[in-house]
Scaffold this active site. Structure first.
Site, PDB file in Angstrom:
ATOM      1  CG  HIS A   1      -5.472  -6.157  -0.038  1.00  0.00           C
ATOM      2  ND1 HIS A   1      -6.696  -6.084   0.602  1.00  0.00           N
ATOM      3  CD2 HIS A   1      -5.591  -7.128  -0.992  1.00  0.00           C
ATOM      4  CE1 HIS A   1      -7.523  -6.954   0.039  1.00  0.00           C
ATOM      5  NE2 HIS A   1      -6.881  -7.588  -0.932  1.00  0.00           N
TER       6      HIS A   1
ATOM      7  CD  GLU B   1      -9.139  -9.264  -2.994  1.00  0.00           C
ATOM      8  OE1 GLU B   1      -9.923  -8.867  -2.119  1.00  0.00           O
ATOM      9  OE2 GLU B   1      -7.953  -9.589  -2.757  1.00  0.00           O
TER      10      GLU B   1
ATOM     11  CE1 TYR C   1      -9.478  -2.784   0.608  1.00  0.00           C
ATOM     12  CE2 TYR C   1      -8.499  -1.018  -0.662  1.00  0.00           C
ATOM     13  CZ  TYR C   1      -8.368  -2.082   0.196  1.00  0.00           C
ATOM     14  OH  TYR C   1      -7.130  -2.447   0.674  1.00  0.00           O
TER      15      TYR C   1
ATOM     16  CG  ASN D   1      -3.524  -1.883   7.014  1.00  0.00           C
ATOM     17  OD1 ASN D   1      -3.403  -1.552   5.839  1.00  0.00           O
ATOM     18  ND2 ASN D   1      -4.560  -2.551   7.469  1.00  0.00           N
TER      19      ASN D   1
ATOM     20  CE  LYS E   1      -3.999  -2.065   2.377  1.00  0.00           C
ATOM     21  NZ  LYS E   1      -4.887  -1.910   3.567  1.00  0.00           N
TER      22      LYS E   1
HETATM   23  P1  ADP Z   1      -7.807  -6.398   6.044  1.00  0.00           P
HETATM   24  O1  ADP Z   1      -6.999  -5.465   5.155  1.00  0.00           O
HETATM   25  O2  ADP Z   1      -7.003  -6.897   7.202  1.00  0.00           O
HETATM   26  O3  ADP Z   1      -8.469  -7.513   5.265  1.00  0.00           O
HETATM   27  P2  ADP Z   1     -10.439  -5.142   6.189  1.00  0.00           P
HETATM   28  O4  ADP Z   1     -10.780  -5.907   4.951  1.00  0.00           O
HETATM   29  O5  ADP Z   1     -11.360  -5.267   7.358  1.00  0.00           O
HETATM   30  O6  ADP Z   1      -8.972  -5.511   6.713  1.00  0.00           O
HETATM   31  O7  ADP Z   1     -10.335  -3.595   5.859  1.00  0.00           O
HETATM   32  C1  ADP Z   1      -9.754  -3.169   4.635  1.00  0.00           C
HETATM   33  C2  ADP Z   1      -8.819  -2.008   4.902  1.00  0.00           C
HETATM   34  O8  ADP Z   1      -9.582  -0.889   5.355  1.00  0.00           O
HETATM   35  C3  ADP Z   1      -7.800  -2.233   6.025  1.00  0.00           C
HETATM   36  O9  ADP Z   1      -6.652  -2.927   5.611  1.00  0.00           O
HETATM   37  C4  ADP Z   1      -7.478  -0.813   6.424  1.00  0.00           C
HETATM   38  O10 ADP Z   1      -6.586  -0.197   5.489  1.00  0.00           O
HETATM   39  C5  ADP Z   1      -8.837  -0.144   6.302  1.00  0.00           C
HETATM   40  N1  ADP Z   1      -9.557  -0.167   7.592  1.00  0.00           N
HETATM   41  C6  ADP Z   1     -10.156  -1.219   8.181  1.00  0.00           C
HETATM   42  N2  ADP Z   1     -10.707  -0.898   9.365  1.00  0.00           N
HETATM   43  C7  ADP Z   1     -10.462   0.423   9.517  1.00  0.00           C
HETATM   44  C8  ADP Z   1     -10.782   1.386  10.539  1.00  0.00           C
HETATM   45  N3  ADP Z   1     -11.472   1.041  11.626  1.00  0.00           N
HETATM   46  N4  ADP Z   1     -10.360   2.661  10.358  1.00  0.00           N
HETATM   47  C9  ADP Z   1      -9.680   3.032   9.264  1.00  0.00           C
HETATM   48  N5  ADP Z   1      -9.339   2.176   8.258  1.00  0.00           N
HETATM   49  C10 ADP Z   1      -9.718   0.895   8.391  1.00  0.00           C
HETATM   50 MG    MG Z   2      -9.935  -7.393   3.783  1.00  0.00          MG
END
Ligand code: ADP
Ligand code: MG
Length: 141
Positions: free
Chosen positions: A115, A126, A49, A112, A9
């Site tokens: 992905h 995807e 997304y 973070n 990312k």
């Molecule tokens: P993952 O990437 O671990 O699969 P999710 O699919 O739940 O997590 O969420 C997609 C992305 O959205 C996350 O990687 C993060 O970048 C963002 N995200 C998720 N939860 C939050 C939150 N509470 N606040 C801000 N950004 C978030």
């Molecule tokens: Mg996810």
């Protein structure tokens, strides 16, 4: 063998740590069988997304994902989807286990670093979202 989709990312491409994250993939037995760098536009990020479109963080997520180039790759390994989620670590780096990519390289839940597809079914969707079949150098489909 299985395929999964990985995205490095914007926070991680900004930090110039694509190679460090690629090393994690290789050290853990993944082969990189397709890769491209893209600066996502709004529509491409929003479509990717779409599953999160009703979440409070959706707009913030799209703004962030379009803020700088990302590195997108297809990873091949046994149990690639689950194994990749394991080496990525929890969504919030504060909850991520020691030695995981997010624990070591991510700064916050919204920035973070990586992905990863969360199921075999979503991995197929995807991967097809970003790559044509003839751009993937794998013997499995
Ligand atoms: P993952 O990437 O671990 O699969 P999710 O699919 O739940 O997590 O969420 C997609 C992305 O959205 C996350 O990687 C993060 O970048 C963002 N995200 C998720 N939860 C939050 C939150 N509470 N606040 C801000 N950004 C978030
Ligand atoms: Mg996810």
């Amino acid at each position: 063998m299985e395929l999964t989709l990985s995205i490095i990312k914007p926070d991680a491409t900004d930090k110039n740590i694509i190679g460090k994250i690629y090393s994690r993939f290789e050290q853990n037995g993944f082969r990189i069988v397709a890769a491209k760098m893209l600066h996502l536009n709004y529509d491409l990020a929003a479509g990717f997304y779409a599953i999160h479109k009703d979440k409070a963080f959706y707009q913030e997520l799209i703004n962030y994902m379009t803020s700088a180039p990302v590195m997108i790759q297809v990873l091949e390994a046994e149990n690639a989807v689950a194994k990749h989620r394991e080496i990525m670590g929890a969504t919030n780096p504060k909850d991520a286990k020691e030695g995981t990519i997010r624990r070591d390289f991510a700064s916050s839940i919204d920035k973070n670093a990586v992905h990863g597809s969360d199921s075999i079914e979503n991995a197929k969707i995807e991967i097809a979202y970003f790559f044509k079949d003839d751009e993937i150098y794998s013997n499995i489909s």
